[in-house]
Design an enzyme around this catalytic site. Structure first.
Site, PDB file in Angstrom:
ATOM      1  N   GLU A  43      35.297  47.750  85.735  1.00 22.05           N
ATOM      2  CA  GLU A  43      34.927  48.254  84.646  1.00 22.05           C
ATOM      3  C   GLU A  43      34.753  47.297  83.629  1.00 22.05           C
ATOM      4  O   GLU A  43      35.362  46.495  83.095  1.00 22.05           O
ATOM      5  CB  GLU A  43      36.207  49.226  84.092  1.00 22.05           C
ATOM      6  CG  GLU A  43      35.903  49.962  82.754  1.00 22.05           C
ATOM      7  CD  GLU A  43      37.370  50.699  82.432  1.00 22.05           C
ATOM      8  OE1 GLU A  43      38.432  49.935  82.458  1.00 22.05           O
ATOM      9  OE2 GLU A  43      37.252  51.631  81.757  1.00 22.05           O
ATOM     10  N   ASN A 106      31.296  54.197  77.959  1.00 27.95           N
ATOM     11  CA  ASN A 106      31.799  53.299  79.140  1.00 27.95           C
ATOM     12  C   ASN A 106      31.323  53.455  80.438  1.00 27.95           C
ATOM     13  O   ASN A 106      31.568  54.634  81.054  1.00 27.95           O
ATOM     14  CB  ASN A 106      33.360  53.481  79.132  1.00 27.95           C
ATOM     15  CG  ASN A 106      34.145  52.548  79.770  1.00 27.95           C
ATOM     16  OD1 ASN A 106      33.515  51.740  80.681  1.00 27.95           O
ATOM     17  ND2 ASN A 106      35.524  52.433  79.710  1.00 27.95           N
ATOM     18  N   LYS A 123      31.649  57.374  81.861  1.00 24.56           N
ATOM     19  CA  LYS A 123      33.024  57.711  82.290  1.00 24.56           C
ATOM     20  C   LYS A 123      33.296  58.992  81.554  1.00 24.56           C
ATOM     21  O   LYS A 123      33.150  59.180  80.337  1.00 24.56           O
ATOM     22  CB  LYS A 123      33.916  56.621  81.584  1.00 24.56           C
ATOM     23  CG  LYS A 123      35.681  56.642  81.828  1.00 24.56           C
ATOM     24  CD  LYS A 123      36.220  55.343  81.218  1.00 24.56           C
ATOM     25  CE  LYS A 123      37.713  55.358  81.620  1.00 24.56           C
ATOM     26  NZ  LYS A 123      38.411  54.155  81.029  1.00 24.56           N
ATOM     27  N   GLU A 142      40.280  53.621  73.704  1.00 24.90           N
ATOM     28  CA  GLU A 142      38.806  53.997  74.318  1.00 24.90           C
ATOM     29  C   GLU A 142      38.261  55.039  73.591  1.00 24.90           C
ATOM     30  O   GLU A 142      36.987  55.072  73.281  1.00 24.90           O
ATOM     31  CB  GLU A 142      39.158  54.247  75.616  1.00 24.90           C
ATOM     32  CG  GLU A 142      39.112  52.792  76.452  1.00 24.90           C
ATOM     33  CD  GLU A 142      38.997  53.305  78.060  1.00 24.90           C
ATOM     34  OE1 GLU A 142      37.894  53.692  78.459  1.00 24.90           O
ATOM     35  OE2 GLU A 142      40.059  53.214  78.925  1.00 24.90           O
ATOM     36  N   CYS A 168      37.741  53.575  86.376  1.00 22.50           N
ATOM     37  CA  CYS A 168      39.195  53.639  86.070  1.00 22.50           C
ATOM     38  C   CYS A 168      40.123  54.907  85.867  1.00 22.50           C
ATOM     39  O   CYS A 168      40.521  55.443  87.034  1.00 22.50           O
ATOM     40  CB  CYS A 168      39.476  52.838  84.685  1.00 22.50           C
ATOM     41  SG  CYS A 168      41.065  52.379  84.537  1.00 22.50           S
ATOM     42  N   ASN A 193      40.508  48.611  84.488  1.00 25.33           N
ATOM     43  CA  ASN A 193      41.085  47.662  83.696  1.00 25.33           C
ATOM     44  C   ASN A 193      42.602  48.549  83.307  1.00 25.33           C
ATOM     45  O   ASN A 193      42.638  49.284  82.622  1.00 25.33           O
ATOM     46  CB  ASN A 193      40.345  47.387  82.383  1.00 25.33           C
ATOM     47  CG  ASN A 193      39.566  46.587  82.231  1.00 25.33           C
ATOM     48  OD1 ASN A 193      39.411  45.318  81.980  1.00 25.33           O
ATOM     49  ND2 ASN A 193      38.364  46.999  82.713  1.00 25.33           N
TER      50      ASN A 193
HETATM   51  N1  ING Z   1      42.842  52.101  81.677  1.00 21.58           N
HETATM   52  C1  ING Z   1      43.924  53.235  81.947  1.00 21.58           C
HETATM   53  C2  ING Z   1      44.120  53.485  83.279  1.00 21.58           C
HETATM   54  O1  ING Z   1      44.131  54.601  83.696  1.00 21.58           O
HETATM   55  C3  ING Z   1      45.544  54.068  80.308  1.00 21.58           C
HETATM   56  C4  ING Z   1      44.082  54.253  81.001  1.00 21.58           C
HETATM   57  C5  ING Z   1      45.505  54.454  79.116  1.00 21.58           C
HETATM   58  C6  ING Z   1      46.477  53.533  80.816  1.00 21.58           C
HETATM   59  C7  ING Z   1      46.842  54.611  78.293  1.00 21.58           C
HETATM   60  C8  ING Z   1      47.707  53.337  80.356  1.00 21.58           C
HETATM   61  C9  ING Z   1      47.747  53.900  79.004  1.00 21.58           C
HETATM   62  O2  ING Z   1      44.589  52.732  84.131  1.00 21.58           O
HETATM   63  C10 ING Z   1      41.638  52.684  81.757  1.00 21.58           C
HETATM   64  N2  ING Z   1      40.723  51.494  81.460  1.00 21.58           N
HETATM   65  O3  ING Z   1      40.971  53.751  81.986  1.00 21.58           O
END
Ligand code: ING
Length: 325
Positions: A43, A106, A123, A142, A168, A193
């Site tokens: 991502e 995204n 996304k 995001e 993700c 990520n």
């Molecule tokens: N990252 C995170 C994931 O699901 C997330 C989302 C948001 C994690 C808030 C922790 C706190 O791993 C992405 N890029 O979606």
């Protein structure tokens, strides 16, 4: 089909596109050397994970987005794919239009072995907080930057298989995998990520890898899917990001996994026939009971229990059946 997750180490906030694309080209060339036909980049593979900051300088924000794909800066990646006959998926920040009608997504694209774009996904589950929240230990903005994806969960016939893409946070939800499987996907490609630690949910910290693998292992098994998951990993701009890029079989087994937090290839030759074997075992078209699953689509979140009467009303005329006769 020989597949690779092309994990990336950190990308600096001021890294040039040229320097990042050089890393991607190098991974693609090495993957082709291993006989890979398809390489999965993470991502947001062209930039740092900037939603960890609220950036008010619109010029800097715009600099993280691509308004054309391909474009001059990423052209070497497409040329390398065509020259080597190796396809790839690439996560990036997509800008459509400008001014009042501008949209930002995204996004991930699928590029075939001829170097042509064969599919796009935006996304759907855009996680985190929509505005800066000083009470949080970790900002994840995001929704501040991205619109919700509006392309559904499409599948693409490419490289003699049927491919879906997720991004993700999507991996943590059961629905997208099933929607892809119901369209005959046998391979799902995902970039991520993910922070290595969650300061606002410290009891989850020891389980981060489990919470990464568990939903994908279950999804692979329950839906008869091969899954390739590729991380942006390592210490990026003061934030530790998970590694653990992996390839998961429809048997639920993690058959290959990364061992570093840097640029790394995770290669595996997948027997795509295994997807069909698990699909046959579950025999969805005979055994699923969609008439009993309606709440999944009727409700976004938790609500009151259905009464026996409401259940009866919902089940009175299920497709092709009449339990009253
Ligand atoms: N990252 C995170 C994931 O699901 C997330 C989302 C948001 C994690 C808030 C922790 C706190 O791993 C992405 N890029 O979606």
């Amino acid at each position: 089909l020989t597949l690779a997750a092309a994990q990336l180490g950190p990308i600096a906030r001021d890294a040039s596109r040229e320097s990042v694309v050089r890393r991607l080209v190098s991974l693609l060339e090495r993957a082709a050397g291993h006989g890979c036909r398809l390489v999965v980049f993470p991502e947001m593979a062209l930039t740092t994970f900037f939603p960890r900051w609220l950036i008010e300088d619109e010029d800097e924000v715009a600099g993280f987005f691509e308004s054309a794909m391909p474009n001059a800066q990423v052209a070497p990646l497409f040329e390398t794919a065509a020259r080597l006959g190796t396809g790839f998926t690439l996560g990036y920040c997509e800008q459509v239009g400008a001014g009042d009608t501008m949209r930002r997504y995204n996004t991930a694209i699928l590029v075939d072995a001829g170097g042509n774009i064969a599919g796009k996904y935006r996304k759907v589950h855009v996680p985190g907080n929509p505005e800066f929240d000083p009470a949080l230990g970790l900002q994840h903005l995001e929704p501040w930057y991205f619109d919700d994806g509006d392309l559904g969960f499409p599948v693409f016939d490419c490289l003699d298989t049927r491919i879906g893409m997720l991004i993700c946070n999507d991996r943590r939800w059961p629905e997208p995998w099933r929607v892809l499987a119901l369209q005959g996907a046998e391979l799902v490609l995902l970039g991520y990520n993910s922070p290595a630690q969650l300061p606002d949910y410290p009891r989850q910290n020891a389980l981060r890898t489990d919470h990464h693998q568990l939903p994908m292992r279950a999804a692979a098994y329950q839906n008869g899917l091969w899954i390739v998951a590729s991380a942006k990993a390592g210490h990026e701009e003061g934030c530790d990001m998970m590694g653990g890029s992996c390839i998961i079989s429809p048997s639920s087994e993690v058959v290959a996994v990364s061992s570093t937090l840097d640029d790394e290839l995770v290669v595996y030759t997948a027997d795509l026939g295994l997807a069909g074997e698990y699909r046959d075992f579950f025999d969805m078209s005979r055994c699923r009971r969609p008439e009993t699953y309606g709440l999944i689509c009727d409700r976004r979140g938790e609500g009151d229990p259905l009464t026996a009467e409401e259940w009866a009303r919902r089940l009175r005329h299920p497709a092709g059946r009449d339990p009253g006769t």
